[in-house]
Design an enzyme around this catalytic site. Structure first.
Site, PDB file in Angstrom:
ATOM      1  N   GLU A 293       0.890  -1.166   0.000  1.00 19.80           N
ATOM      2  CA  GLU A 293       0.000   0.000   0.000  1.00 19.80           C
ATOM      3  C   GLU A 293       0.919   1.204   0.000  1.00 19.80           C
ATOM      4  O   GLU A 293       1.738   1.382   0.897  1.00 19.80           O
ATOM      5  CB  GLU A 293      -0.915  -0.023   1.226  1.00 19.80           C
ATOM      6  CG  GLU A 293      -2.046   1.002   1.150  1.00 19.80           C
ATOM      7  CD  GLU A 293      -1.750   2.263   1.922  1.00 19.80           C
ATOM      8  OE1 GLU A 293      -1.495   3.287   1.254  1.00 19.80           O
ATOM      9  OE2 GLU A 293      -1.760   2.232   3.147  1.00 19.80           O
ATOM     10  N   CYS A 327      -2.213   8.263   4.371  1.00 20.34           N
ATOM     11  CA  CYS A 327      -2.220   7.858   2.959  1.00 20.34           C
ATOM     12  C   CYS A 327      -3.523   8.277   2.286  1.00 20.34           C
ATOM     13  O   CYS A 327      -3.561   8.489   1.077  1.00 20.34           O
ATOM     14  CB  CYS A 327      -2.062   6.338   2.838  1.00 20.34           C
ATOM     15  SG  CYS A 327      -0.634   5.678   3.706  1.00 20.34           S
TER      16      CYS A 327
END
Length: 545
Positions: A293, A327
């Site tokens: 990720e 994120c």
């Protein structure tokens, strides 16, 4: 010997505590912060169940109070990576052979420890080491990590229960084995929960781990290891090392027994690792599982039918909570001309009311960015916007690193749909807004789709349901997590499986059963009860005359 098919406790999401003024939780957390600050900590690596100190000490200081010394961690080198790999491989046979319910019990116990006796300590360590306010620490280092541990144990049983059908006279079985070799967990600074989940998820499935924590998350990583040891994790199952990425990568990614990578971090770092792994394919026993990720340039797409106050609130929270160091943080917004004045005015009011400072003052909504490098990088883009011909700073833009790495929440307005801060991931409290003509909604969605390499999170704000459906379809490849009339942050384990594609990673969805499938290798077993004794099939027989 007795046998049973066991059911794990049905997980529910951990309740988020408020830490409201006058509450016992608030007092307990303040006491935990004071206790951690009163000590000078000496943090070792953990390899094969042993504390490893090298004497090469590196200082740890709160990002919001750089004059205070929390302590030191012991930096390792190539020999410690080799020690960690050897310890993981040595522990592998016994750990992978341990009955699954006993593996589950360890991590379920860790969840209970975090929920109870270690809750304040993990939150306090995250607040001090990573400059998170009380609420951001609570939803991360306590609640989300607890949820990962509980839900993953439950998902493991779902996987084991997936079995094939069997025809008459045979029994087909699927065996879910751990990967052959060791798994490398490379974890980020911004979420203590992610730092805990990346080594624990594959370990739960029977793998053994070499874990390299971010240097700016080591203070809370040490608490995670303390909890896992208290929960009974055997020696060598998870080995925590503090080494440079280059040193770790050179050894790990060329090792024959490298079986998998569990990664959260920057896109460029992930791309470099991916290439390195590809260059060593002939060296490995098996093709490694690569789960990553990575970056995000997360968007909020606004339609003229949206509510301006709702949009402003979502942007104030989505862009500036934890200083934009998520994120999933909202970092670009596309707002119609008719709504922009009202959205801007409300955001000005929001930002003006946001207090900034130490995490120890629970009234501070904004704290510090993680370190000097991040501070310098983010502020360089703010200064560029101040001097740009096609952008202007309309909110914030101030910063100061005299006592900590503080940057005021900043909003940049641009007339250029390809302006730098609409494309580049800054990972800080900076939101860039592109204001578009109301009648150019569909064209603006195309711009949005083409502007960024990332596809992690995004949202649409609109009242018109036809518009919402149109946006859901038009932006289907722009975000792995898509939100309707909400900020693009705050995914909850078991509710919104998290991950993105394109330049944002492999979309293996942490917080769901999908991620755990990556850490097992299936073996199909077919057992025939009455075995044939003649090769001839009936069709070979002769026709009767």
């Amino acid at each position: 010997m007795s046998n049973s098919i066991f059911k794990t406790p049905i997980p529910v999401n951990e309740v988020v505590r408020s830490y409201a003024p006058g509450s016992a939780d608030r007092k307990d957390l303040q006491a935990a912060i004071a206790e951690l600050k009163s000590q000078t900590h000496d943090i070792p690596m953990f390899i094969g169940g042993k504390e490893v100190r090298t004497g090469e000490k590196v200082e740890m200081r709160p990002p919001h109070e750089t004059k205070h010394l929390l302590g030191h961690y012991h930096k390792g080198g190539s020999e410690h990576i080799n020690m960690a790999i050897d310890a993981a491989l040595k522990a592998k046979p016994q750990w992978s052979a341990l009955s699954w319910e006993h593996r589950a019990s360890i991590f379920l116990k860790a969840a209970e420890l975090l929920s109870g006796p270690y809750r304040m300590k993990i939150n306090a360590a995250t607040m001090l080491g990573q400059s998170k306010n009380a609420y951001q620490a609570e939803i991360d280092s306590a609640c989300e990590l607890i949820d990962f541990l509980r839900f993953n144990a439950y998902y493991m049983t779902e996987i084991y229960n997936v079995q094939p059908e069997s025809s008459t006279g045979i029994w087909n079985r699927l065996e879910w084995r751990p990967l052959e070799g060791f798994v490398f967990a490379l974890t980020p600074f911004n979420f203590t929960a992610i730092a805990g989940n990346l080594p624990c998820a594959p370990a739960l499935m029977g793998n053994t781990i070499v874990w390299k924590a971010s240097e700016t998350q080591i203070f809370s990583a040490n608490v995670i290891m303390e909890v896992l040891r208290e929960a009974g994790l055997p020696d060598g199952v998870i080995n925590l090392v503090f080494v440079s990425g280059a040193v770790a990568g050179d050894i790990i990614f060329s090792h024959k027994e490298f079986a998998g990578l569990h990664f959260t971090g920057g896109t460029n770092t992930f791309n470099t690792i991916y290439r390195k792994i590809a260059s060593h394919l002939d060296d490995y026993r098996s093709y490694p599982r690569i789960v990553g990720e990575t970056g995000g340039k997360d968007f909020v797409m606004v339609h003229s039918s949206a509510n301006a106050i709702q949009v402003a609130t979502a942007l104030s929270r989505g862009a500036f909570e934890y200083q934009g160091q998520k994120c999933s943080a909202a970092s670009r917004a596309y707002i119609p001309q008719s709504l922009w004045p009202d959205v801007l005015e409300r955001m000005k009011q929001d930002v003006a009311s946001m207090k900034m400072g130490s995490t120890e003052d629970f009234g501070n909504f904004i704290n510090a960015v993680i370190d000097a490098k991040a501070f310098k990088f983010i502020t360089s883009y703010i200064e560029a916007a101040k001097n740009s011909s096609d952008a202007k700073v309309v909110i914030g833009g101030e910063y100061d690193d005299s006592d900590g790495y503080f940057i005021r929440p900043t909003v940049i307005e641009t007339t250029n749909p390809k302006y730098d801060t609409l494309c580049t991931e800054l990972f800080g409290p900076v939101l860039t807004v592109y204001v578009y003509p109301d009648d150019k909604f569909e064209e603006t969605m195309e711009l949005l789709d083409q502007t960024s390499e990332y596809a992690l999170t995004g949202s649409i704000f609109a009242k018109d349901r036809y518009v919402i459906e149109k946006a859901v379809k038009a932006l289907e490849n722009c975000a792995g997590n898509f939100y309707i009339n909400d900020k693009p942050t705050g995914a909850v384990v078991g509710q919104q499986p998290f991950g993105g594609a394109r330049g944002s990673g492999t979309n293996d969805k942490a917080g769901s059963v999908l991620n755990l499938y990556r850490w097992v290798s299936a073996r199909t077993i077919k057992e025939t009860f009455v075995t044939p004794v003649d090769y001839r099939y009936p069709f070979l027989g002769e026709e009767s005359k």
